[in-house]
Write an enzyme that holds these catalytic residues in place. Structure first.
Site, PDB file in Angstrom:
ATOM      1  N   GLY A 119       0.785  -1.230   0.000  1.00  0.00           N
ATOM      2  CA  GLY A 119       0.000   0.000   0.000  1.00  0.00           C
ATOM      3  C   GLY A 119       0.818   1.283   0.000  1.00  0.00           C
ATOM      4  CG  HIS A 133       1.155  -2.261 -15.710  1.00  0.00           C
ATOM      5  ND1 HIS A 133       0.772  -3.522 -15.298  1.00  0.00           N
ATOM      6  CD2 HIS A 133       2.197  -2.443 -16.551  1.00  0.00           C
ATOM      7  CE1 HIS A 133       1.560  -4.418 -15.871  1.00  0.00           C
ATOM      8  NE2 HIS A 133       2.438  -3.806 -16.635  1.00  0.00           N
ATOM      9  CE  LYS A 171      -7.325 -12.453  -5.186  1.00  0.00           C
ATOM     10  NZ  LYS A 171      -6.951 -13.813  -5.460  1.00  0.00           N
ATOM     11  CG  ASN A 179      -4.263  -1.145 -12.578  1.00  0.00           C
ATOM     12  OD1 ASN A 179      -4.028  -1.259 -11.365  1.00  0.00           O
ATOM     13  ND2 ASN A 179      -3.650  -1.892 -13.488  1.00  0.00           N
TER      14      ASN A 179
END
Ligand code: GRF
Length: 203
Positions: free
Chosen positions: A15, A112, A94, A110
Site C-alpha cells: 500500500g 501498472h 484481483k 489502475n
C-alpha cells in the site's frame, strides 16, 4: 452539501501507493478524500496504513461468498453506501468483476509498473514485470496509468512516464526506482480526475 469527491482505493499488499494518495488528499493536492480502502487480503499492510489514517478498510474476498453474483452485490453495495465516485486500483491483484466495471465505467483506474502494452496482461504484475524487464535487458521501463475495462491492462492510457533501466539493475532496484515515480504520477492523475468529477458533481 459536502460534494467532495469520494475515492475508494483497492489494494492487496504494502500500500505504498495508497499512502501517497492518502498524503496528497490530506495536503489538498488531490481534491478528494479516501473514503474506503478495499483489500483482497487480510494481511495487506495497506490496511494498517488505512487504519492509521482513520479510513475504513475492508477485506473483500470473492471466495467468502456463495457465488459470483453475491460477491458482486456485496462490493457494489459497499461502494454505493460509501458514495464512491472514483476507484483507484493500487497494487490490487484481483480482476474487478464486470458488474462493477459496468457500474463505474470510466471511473476505475489502475497503475501498472511498466510501459503498457509491453509487459502487461494476465500474470504480468508487480515483481514479475521488473523481472521480465531486467531479463530482456530493456533500456527503459516506466509507469502506466490506465482506465480499467474488462481486459487486463487494456483500457485507455491516461498517463505514462519512462524510467531508465541500468545494466547492473536487479529487479528489486528497478522496483524501487519505478515506485518513486508511481508515487508522484498516480496522485497527479487522480488530482486531474477528481477535479473533473468535482465539476460534474457541482453542475
Ligand atoms: C506497484 O508497483 C503497482 O504499480 C503494482 O503493484 C505495486 C504495488 O505497490 N500494481 P504498493 O502496494 O502500492 O506499495
Amino acid at each position: 452539501m459536502n460534494d467532495r469527491v469520494r475515492l475508494a482505493v483497492f489494494i492487496s499488499g504494502s500500500g505504498s501507493n495508497l499512502q501517497s494518495i492518502i498524503d496528497r488528499c490530506a495536503d489538498g493536492t488531490i481534491p478528494a478524500e479516501v473514503a474506503l480502502v478495499v483489500s483482497s487480503s487480510p494481511e495487506a499492510y495497506g490496511l494498517v496504513r488505512a487504519e492509521q489514517a482513520g479510513i475504513e478498510g475492508v477485506v473483500y474476498r470473492r471466495k467468502d461468498f456463495p457465488d459470483g453474483q453475491a460477491a458482486d452485490e456485496h462490493l457494489l453495495s459497499l461502494l454505493e453506501s460509501h458514495r464512491i465516485d472514483l476507484i483507484a486500483l493500487a497494487g490490487y491483484l484481483k480482476m474487478v468483476a464486470p458488474a462493477v466495471i459496468t457500474r463505474y465505467r470510466g471511473k476505475i483506474v489502475n497503475i501498472h509498473p511498466g510501459l503498457l502494452p509491453k509487459y502487461g496482461g494476465k500474470g504480468m504484475y508487480g515483481h514479475f514485470v521488473h523481472e521480465a524487464v531486467v531479463k530482456a535487458k530493456e533500456k527503459e521501463t516506466g509507469v502506466t496509468i490506465h482506465v480499467v475495462d474488462e481486459i487486463y491492462d487494456h483500457g485507455a492510457i491516461l498517463a505514462c512516464e519512462k524510467v531508465p533501466v541500468f545494466p547492473e539493475d536487479t529487479p528489486d532496484e528497478l522496483a524501487r526506482r519505478v515506485l518513486k515515480v508511481e508515487h508522484v504520477l498516480y496522485p497527479r492523475v487522480l488530482k486531474e480526475l477528481s477535479e473533473k468529477i468535482a465539476k460534474e458533481k457541482s453542475s
